[in-house]
Design a protein around this motif. Sequence first.
Motif, PDB file in Angstrom:
ATOM      1  N   VAL A  75     -13.781  -0.107   0.515  1.00 24.75           N
ATOM      2  CA  VAL A  75     -13.877   1.288   0.071  1.00 24.75           C
ATOM      3  C   VAL A  75     -12.486   1.908  -0.031  1.00 24.75           C
ATOM      4  O   VAL A  75     -12.188   2.656  -0.971  1.00 24.75           O
ATOM      5  N   VAL A  76     -11.608   1.597   0.927  1.00 27.22           N
ATOM      6  CA  VAL A  76     -10.231   2.086   0.867  1.00 27.22           C
ATOM      7  C   VAL A  76      -9.533   1.546  -0.378  1.00 27.22           C
ATOM      8  O   VAL A  76      -8.828   2.269  -1.082  1.00 27.22           O
ATOM      9  N   TRP A  77      -9.726   0.265  -0.672  1.00 28.29           N
ATOM     10  CA  TRP A  77      -9.072  -0.346  -1.844  1.00 28.29           C
ATOM     11  C   TRP A  77      -9.565   0.291  -3.142  1.00 28.29           C
ATOM     12  O   TRP A  77      -8.787   0.474  -4.080  1.00 28.29           O
ATOM     13  N   MET A  78     -10.831   0.642  -3.214  1.00 30.56           N
ATOM     14  CA  MET A  78     -11.403   1.164  -4.446  1.00 30.56           C
ATOM     15  C   MET A  78     -10.903   2.578  -4.777  1.00 30.56           C
ATOM     16  O   MET A  78     -11.073   3.037  -5.900  1.00 30.56           O
ATOM     17  N   ARG A  79     -10.317   3.271  -3.831  1.00 26.25           N
ATOM     18  CA  ARG A  79      -9.697   4.571  -4.116  1.00 26.25           C
ATOM     19  C   ARG A  79      -8.276   4.282  -4.579  1.00 26.25           C
ATOM     20  O   ARG A  79      -7.356   4.120  -3.780  1.00 26.25           O
ATOM     21  N   VAL A  80      -8.074   4.228  -5.902  1.00 21.40           N
ATOM     22  CA  VAL A  80      -6.839   3.706  -6.481  1.00 21.40           C
ATOM     23  C   VAL A  80      -5.659   4.617  -6.188  1.00 21.40           C
ATOM     24  O   VAL A  80      -5.797   5.823  -5.999  1.00 21.40           O
ATOM     25  N   ALA A  81      -4.467   4.005  -6.177  1.00 26.80           N
ATOM     26  CA  ALA A  81      -3.231   4.710  -5.833  1.00 26.80           C
ATOM     27  C   ALA A  81      -2.569   5.286  -7.080  1.00 26.80           C
ATOM     28  O   ALA A  81      -2.729   4.776  -8.199  1.00 26.80           O
ATOM     29  N   LEU A  82      -1.800   6.349  -6.874  1.00 28.05           N
ATOM     30  CA  LEU A  82      -1.117   7.027  -7.975  1.00 28.05           C
ATOM     31  C   LEU A  82       0.146   6.295  -8.395  1.00 28.05           C
ATOM     32  O   LEU A  82       0.472   6.216  -9.577  1.00 28.05           O
ATOM     33  N   GLN A  83       0.882   5.756  -7.430  1.00 33.51           N
ATOM     34  CA  GLN A  83       2.178   5.145  -7.695  1.00 33.51           C
ATOM     35  C   GLN A  83       2.091   3.624  -7.587  1.00 33.51           C
ATOM     36  O   GLN A  83       1.211   3.088  -6.905  1.00 33.51           O
ATOM     37  N   PRO A  84       3.024   2.908  -8.230  1.00 33.72           N
ATOM     38  CA  PRO A  84       3.002   1.436  -8.154  1.00 33.72           C
ATOM     39  C   PRO A  84       3.379   0.893  -6.783  1.00 33.72           C
ATOM     40  O   PRO A  84       3.063  -0.253  -6.473  1.00 33.72           O
ATOM     41  N   THR A  85       4.072   1.676  -5.971  1.00 34.23           N
ATOM     42  CA  THR A  85       4.310   1.317  -4.575  1.00 34.23           C
ATOM     43  C   THR A  85       3.417   2.197  -3.720  1.00 34.23           C
ATOM     44  O   THR A  85       3.520   3.423  -3.763  1.00 34.23           O
ATOM     45  N   PHE A  86       2.524   1.585  -2.959  1.00 35.66           N
ATOM     46  CA  PHE A  86       1.555   2.373  -2.213  1.00 35.66           C
ATOM     47  C   PHE A  86       1.197   1.696  -0.904  1.00 35.66           C
ATOM     48  O   PHE A  86       1.398   0.490  -0.714  1.00 35.66           O
ATOM     49  N   ARG A  87       0.681   2.524   0.008  1.00 38.17           N
ATOM     50  CA  ARG A  87       0.184   2.047   1.287  1.00 38.17           C
ATOM     51  C   ARG A  87      -1.302   2.345   1.380  1.00 38.17           C
ATOM     52  O   ARG A  87      -1.759   3.379   0.896  1.00 38.17           O
ATOM     53  N   LYS A  88      -2.016   1.464   2.041  1.00 32.55           N
ATOM     54  CA  LYS A  88      -3.432   1.710   2.321  1.00 32.55           C
ATOM     55  C   LYS A  88      -3.697   1.391   3.793  1.00 32.55           C
ATOM     56  O   LYS A  88      -3.177   0.410   4.324  1.00 32.55           O
ATOM     57  N   LEU A  89      -4.518   2.234   4.396  1.00 27.83           N
ATOM     58  CA  LEU A  89      -4.780   2.107   5.828  1.00 27.83           C
ATOM     59  C   LEU A  89      -5.637   0.874   6.106  1.00 27.83           C
ATOM     60  O   LEU A  89      -6.672   0.667   5.474  1.00 27.83           O
ATOM     61  N   TYR A  90      -5.178   0.072   7.078  1.00 28.05           N
ATOM     62  CA  TYR A  90      -5.924  -1.139   7.460  1.00 28.05           C
ATOM     63  C   TYR A  90      -6.645  -0.959   8.797  1.00 28.05           C
ATOM     64  O   TYR A  90      -7.752  -1.484   8.990  1.00 28.05           O
ATOM     65  N   GLY A  91      -6.039  -0.244   9.713  1.00 26.14           N
ATOM     66  CA  GLY A  91      -6.650  -0.043  11.024  1.00 26.14           C
ATOM     67  C   GLY A  91      -5.823   0.927  11.844  1.00 26.14           C
ATOM     68  O   GLY A  91      -4.821   1.469  11.377  1.00 26.14           O
ATOM     69  N   TRP A  92      -6.222   1.148  13.086  1.00 26.49           N
ATOM     70  CA  TRP A  92      -5.481   2.062  13.945  1.00 26.49           C
ATOM     71  C   TRP A  92      -5.665   1.663  15.406  1.00 26.49           C
ATOM     72  O   TRP A  92      -6.668   1.070  15.795  1.00 26.49           O
TER      73      TRP A  92
END
Length: 384
Positions: free
Chosen positions: A282-299
Amino acid sequence: MGTERDDDEDVLDISEQTNRPTDDALHQQRVQAWHPILDPVWVIFGLFYLGVILVPTGFKIGAMLDDVVELKRTYDDYDVDEADLDCPIGDDFNATKACTLTFSPREDMEPPILVYYELTNFHQNHRSYIQSRDDYQLAGAVGKQEKVQKERCEPLNTLGSTTLNPCGMIANTFFNDIFKLTPGQVDANGVELAMSEEGIAWQSDLDWLFNQPDGFKYEKCPDSTCSADCCDGDSWSCDKPYDDGEDCYRYFYPNDETTQYLHETYPDIVNPLEGVTNEHFVVWMRVALQPTFRKLYGWINQPIKKGQQLQFDIVANYVVTRFKGSKSIIITTNTIFGGRNIYFGPMFYWVGFFCLGAGTFFALKHTIRPRALADRSYLHFKTD
């Protein structure tokens, strides 16, 4: 020849005009309004006021963001020699290469400690990529696709005679590296460290946008048996039950003989009970605006001491050479303004300095060479 019609003959009596607006200030646009005139004194005081607020605010925000502790390690990069990387896989898709990365915080890290992955040069913002999905399918629809959705998912709508569910480029370029804390590590209080991978996706996405296929069902195997016999019968589509470490489950996916579902595409990340509701997906499917991006994996909700070694076991599967990019793992603390940002604080105080400078300039100008408001001497009339 007819005579001209008097306009007054078309006007109804006021008592018969049912759609006539009410004769009051609001409906007739006669409400009193304030029309401020920005004379020099007001402008000067306004600029000073903004400057006095923005400058200390900027320094305070900058100080808060400077306290953020961020650790980053690039473990695969298209443009770096493999000998200098921690976990390169080149063009070997789904390599399942195991690596261990070690971090040592320069300062104490207080929870929550966020774990991100970062990709570079990956353009999720291309229109053809953004549109390459079937939202009806992601929401649980099964069966014939509409023409528009089918075209948007091409060329990743089918594999031969097998239907991909979910289809499209976003779902089928899912980041599938695996991060796990090395067992046996403890926090600042001596408690074993644990990383949670729940609560990383938007709750609204989970509630409204992603659902298992219509007709999907599952249940615990009777008598807690984990043998293939648990899946016998036409009511279940599994070949063997899913074991979550505590119990075994049998499940049914509609049209399973002709469809490849997400848990079959990414069996090491997505289990058959969650499917498209997997939070990493679900996190991956929310696409990023910039070509360099971070996505949350855990905490991590535990404190980590300065200088303590923090180790992650990584299983590398995701190839970055094809899009000439890199991938990194980032461990960072957080503030109410987000993670580390070297521009956010200075943006405030430099605008504040500008306001103070402009206010000073206009104050001197108004003191040395004042100009009366609406001075007619500045008007130049056109003469014949």
